[in-house]
Design a protein around this motif. Structure first.
Motif, PDB file in Angstrom:
ATOM      1  N   SER A 329       0.826  -1.209   0.000  1.00 55.50           N
ATOM      2  CA  SER A 329       0.000   0.000   0.000  1.00 55.50           C
ATOM      3  C   SER A 329       0.865   1.265   0.000  1.00 55.50           C
ATOM      4  O   SER A 329       0.445   2.318  -0.487  1.00 55.50           O
ATOM      5  CB  SER A 329      -0.911   0.014   1.236  1.00 55.50           C
ATOM      6  OG  SER A 329      -0.134  -0.013   2.422  1.00 55.50           O
ATOM      7  N   PRO A 332       2.493   2.377  -3.914  1.00 59.10           N
ATOM      8  CA  PRO A 332       1.654   3.199  -4.807  1.00 59.10           C
ATOM      9  C   PRO A 332       1.514   4.647  -4.318  1.00 59.10           C
ATOM     10  O   PRO A 332       1.490   5.573  -5.129  1.00 59.10           O
ATOM     11  CB  PRO A 332       0.309   2.478  -4.780  1.00 59.10           C
ATOM     12  CG  PRO A 332       0.650   1.058  -4.446  1.00 59.10           C
ATOM     13  CD  PRO A 332       1.779   1.144  -3.480  1.00 59.10           C
ATOM     14  N   GLU A 333       1.423   4.804  -2.984  1.00 61.16           N
ATOM     15  CA  GLU A 333       1.315   6.152  -2.434  1.00 61.16           C
ATOM     16  C   GLU A 333       2.570   6.972  -2.733  1.00 61.16           C
ATOM     17  O   GLU A 333       2.500   8.143  -3.102  1.00 61.16           O
ATOM     18  CB  GLU A 333       1.079   6.070  -0.918  1.00 61.16           C
ATOM     19  CG  GLU A 333       0.903   7.422  -0.242  1.00 61.16           C
ATOM     20  CD  GLU A 333      -0.357   8.133  -0.684  1.00 61.16           C
ATOM     21  OE1 GLU A 333      -0.395   9.369  -0.542  1.00 61.16           O
ATOM     22  OE2 GLU A 333      -1.288   7.465  -1.168  1.00 61.16           O
ATOM     23  N   LYS A 335       4.643   6.443  -5.191  1.00 55.94           N
ATOM     24  CA  LYS A 335       4.671   6.698  -6.629  1.00 55.94           C
ATOM     25  C   LYS A 335       3.797   7.892  -6.983  1.00 55.94           C
ATOM     26  O   LYS A 335       4.146   8.723  -7.825  1.00 55.94           O
ATOM     27  CB  LYS A 335       4.218   5.469  -7.395  1.00 55.94           C
ATOM     28  CG  LYS A 335       5.246   4.339  -7.435  1.00 55.94           C
ATOM     29  CD  LYS A 335       4.729   3.167  -8.258  1.00 55.94           C
ATOM     30  CE  LYS A 335       5.796   2.061  -8.362  1.00 55.94           C
ATOM     31  NZ  LYS A 335       5.309   0.916  -9.171  1.00 55.94           N
ATOM     32  N   ARG A 336       2.623   7.968  -6.315  1.00 59.78           N
ATOM     33  CA  ARG A 336       1.722   9.087  -6.564  1.00 59.78           C
ATOM     34  C   ARG A 336       2.373  10.412  -6.143  1.00 59.78           C
ATOM     35  O   ARG A 336       2.314  11.413  -6.871  1.00 59.78           O
ATOM     36  CB  ARG A 336       0.401   8.878  -5.811  1.00 59.78           C
ATOM     37  CG  ARG A 336      -0.671   9.929  -6.123  1.00 59.78           C
ATOM     38  CD  ARG A 336      -1.891   9.712  -5.264  1.00 59.78           C
ATOM     39  NE  ARG A 336      -1.571   9.845  -3.850  1.00 59.78           N
ATOM     40  CZ  ARG A 336      -1.410  11.026  -3.237  1.00 59.78           C
ATOM     41  NH1 ARG A 336      -1.540  12.163  -3.913  1.00 59.78           N
ATOM     42  NH2 ARG A 336      -1.137  11.069  -1.949  1.00 59.78           N
ATOM     43  N   GLU A 337       2.998  10.428  -4.941  1.00 58.22           N
ATOM     44  CA  GLU A 337       3.671  11.639  -4.456  1.00 58.22           C
ATOM     45  C   GLU A 337       4.819  12.039  -5.387  1.00 58.22           C
ATOM     46  O   GLU A 337       5.050  13.225  -5.660  1.00 58.22           O
ATOM     47  CB  GLU A 337       4.210  11.413  -3.037  1.00 58.22           C
ATOM     48  CG  GLU A 337       3.111  11.293  -1.993  1.00 58.22           C
ATOM     49  CD  GLU A 337       3.690  11.082  -0.604  1.00 58.22           C
ATOM     50  OE1 GLU A 337       4.937  11.148  -0.472  1.00 58.22           O
ATOM     51  OE2 GLU A 337       2.909  10.851   0.330  1.00 58.22           O
ATOM     52  N   ALA A 339       5.025  11.388  -8.604  1.00 56.50           N
ATOM     53  CA  ALA A 339       4.449  11.942  -9.831  1.00 56.50           C
ATOM     54  C   ALA A 339       4.013  13.392  -9.621  1.00 56.50           C
ATOM     55  O   ALA A 339       4.221  14.255 -10.482  1.00 56.50           O
ATOM     56  CB  ALA A 339       3.265  11.086 -10.283  1.00 56.50           C
ATOM     57  N   GLU A 340       3.395  13.678  -8.448  1.00 58.16           N
ATOM     58  CA  GLU A 340       2.962  15.041  -8.143  1.00 58.16           C
ATOM     59  C   GLU A 340       4.148  15.996  -8.092  1.00 58.16           C
ATOM     60  O   GLU A 340       4.092  17.120  -8.611  1.00 58.16           O
ATOM     61  CB  GLU A 340       2.207  15.067  -6.815  1.00 58.16           C
ATOM     62  CG  GLU A 340       0.840  14.402  -6.875  1.00 58.16           C
ATOM     63  CD  GLU A 340       0.167  14.396  -5.513  1.00 58.16           C
ATOM     64  OE1 GLU A 340       0.818  14.832  -4.536  1.00 58.16           O
ATOM     65  OE2 GLU A 340      -1.000  13.963  -5.433  1.00 58.16           O
ATOM     66  N   TRP A 343       5.430  16.745 -11.546  1.00 52.26           N
ATOM     67  CA  TRP A 343       4.600  17.741 -12.210  1.00 52.26           C
ATOM     68  C   TRP A 343       4.889  19.140 -11.666  1.00 52.26           C
ATOM     69  O   TRP A 343       4.963  20.116 -12.422  1.00 52.26           O
ATOM     70  CB  TRP A 343       3.119  17.399 -12.031  1.00 52.26           C
ATOM     71  CG  TRP A 343       2.617  16.369 -12.989  1.00 52.26           C
ATOM     72  CD1 TRP A 343       2.293  15.081 -12.739  1.00 52.26           C
ATOM     73  CD2 TRP A 343       2.420  16.560 -14.389  1.00 52.26           C
ATOM     74  NE1 TRP A 343       1.902  14.421 -13.873  1.00 52.26           N
ATOM     75  CE2 TRP A 343       1.968  15.328 -14.929  1.00 52.26           C
ATOM     76  CE3 TRP A 343       2.571  17.642 -15.259  1.00 52.26           C
ATOM     77  CZ2 TRP A 343       1.669  15.149 -16.258  1.00 52.26           C
ATOM     78  CZ3 TRP A 343       2.267  17.462 -16.604  1.00 52.26           C
ATOM     79  CH2 TRP A 343       1.826  16.237 -17.083  1.00 52.26           C
TER      80      TRP A 343
END
Length: 407
Positions: A329, A332-333, A335-337, A339-340, A343
């Protein structure tokens, strides 16, 4: 195209304690030299135009004892020796006959040195070195080529008037010259001079202050002009403002070697930083490999494919299993951070590019004409301050009218 031949002379002060280093170099008293181009077997070809009896310090003490020079008022650590080094590039002498030509050339230069010092009595030592090999020209010509230059060590003196003081019994003598002494003083000997025009009038800058010329620049002129007047005309004056012309041959080589050492140290630091980064990348991989290895060799295999674990091994396996479940769990969190943040980084880079595009002309203007840009900004800011002050004044007057009592 070959480089032009140029005259160079530099002057450097020394204290009594520090002069020993120059003495050992000039008089070839060292057993070995850090400069590998000094060939001791050639030192017999060095030419003395004035040889020092004893050490430089002993010669200085004799001058003081015989009252040839005065050290009245000098600090203990004052500069009491000066050294002039006269030089022309090696190829100049080689084209004109080498050693014999250099001896004649520097014999004439020594006359100028005696004039600058104020007389031969102030010169401690004057020696032309003929034992320093020029490595690059030797390789180019295919035979040994030597760099000829002249070292002149002397006492910097100025005439100083000693006047009668108020304690003099004869009041008529007060303020009059009692005696003239030859004061040891490097600072007064080589103080900056005022620039003058053809009529001898002082040249001043826009603020009315006298323009000064460095005495070492005048020394360069005197050497160049003296040698040309003596018939040596096929060379140029040393480059004005050049730092190299104030360095002796040895000092210049040492400076070059120091630059090489600093460059090697810089590259070594970069290599170490690179190794540190690689080490940081490899460290987690080492830990993973270590864990995998431990897992593969955990427990004892039994018959029928069963594995027997100790209590410690079981606890370790259980901990790793829990960490694996949690990481499912967490990854993925993360990876999301990530990606943010990527950006956001792209947005920041875009903002920076737009900012740079909008301000590029301004920075270019500052680089080309900083004074004009500064004056323009000061004018704009002054107008802006005045405008804001008028607006504040208008608001104060408006409030004053609104608060006025009704009659």
């Amino acid at each position: 195209m070959p480089k032009p031949d140029r005259t160079v002379v530099r002057n450097k002060p020394y204290t009594k304690k520090a002069i020993g280093i120059r003495e050992r170099h000039n008089e070839r008293k060292n057993e070995s030299y850090s400069n590998p181009d000094v060939i001791p077997e050639r030192s017999g070809n060095n030419v003395y135009f004035k040889k020092c009896e004893g050490t430089y310090a002993q010669a200085f003490d004799r001058l003081v004892q015989d009252k040839v020079v005065s050290t009245r008022g000098l600090r203990q650590d004052a500069n009491v020796f000066d050294e002039m080094v006269f030089d022309v590039n090696t190829a100049y002498f080689e084209r004109h006959g080498g050693y014999a030509y250099a001896v004649r050339f520097y014999r004439e230069a020594y006359k100028l040195a005696a004039e600058i010092a104020g007389g031969e009595q102030y010169i401690i030592s004057a020696v032309m070195h003929a034992d320093e090999r020029n490595r690059s020209l030797s390789a180019e010509y295919g035979y040994d080529v030597y760099h000829y230059h002249l070292h002149v060590v002397y006492i910097p003196v100025v005439e100083k008037e000693i006047r009668w003081t108020k304690r003099c019994r004869d009041k008529a003598l007060i303020g009059k010259v009692k005696e003239v002494v030859h004061q040891v003083s490097h600072s007064k000997k080589w103080g900056s001079r005022k620039m003058t025009d053809e009529r001898g009038n002082t040249i001043r800058d826009g603020k009315g202050k006298p323009r000064l010329v460095h005495p070492y620049s005048l020394l360069q002129d005197r050497f160049y002009e003296h040698m040309r007047d003596a018939g040596y005309t096929d060379f140029e004056r040393g480059v004005r403002g050049s730092t190299a012309e104030h360095l002796s041959v040895l000092d210049y080589r040492l400076r070059q070697e120091q630059e090489k050492v600093r460059e090697m140290e810089r590259k070594a630091r970069m290599r170490q930083q690179e190794l540190d980064r690689i080490e940081q990348v490899l460290e987690p991989k080492r830990e993973v490999y270590k864990t995998f290895y431990e897992l593969e060799h955990t427990g004892k295999k039994k018959i029928f494919g069963k594995v027997e674990l100790t209590g410690e091994e079981f606890e370790g396996m259980l901990t790793l299993a829990k960490e694996g479940i949690v990481s499912r769990s967490t990854i993925p969190e993360l990876k999301r951070e990530l990606a943010e943040k990527e950006w956001k980084l792209r947005d920041l880079r875009g903002d920076f590019d737009r900012l740079w595009e909008s301000t590029r002309d301004f920075f270019r203007a500052v680089k080309i004409a900083p004074k004009r840009v500064k004056e323009l900004l000061e004018d704009i800011f002054a107008k802006d301050r005045a405008e804001r002050e008028r607006e504040r004044q208008m608001r104060r007057e408006s409030r004053s009218r609104n608060n006025a009592p009704i009659r």
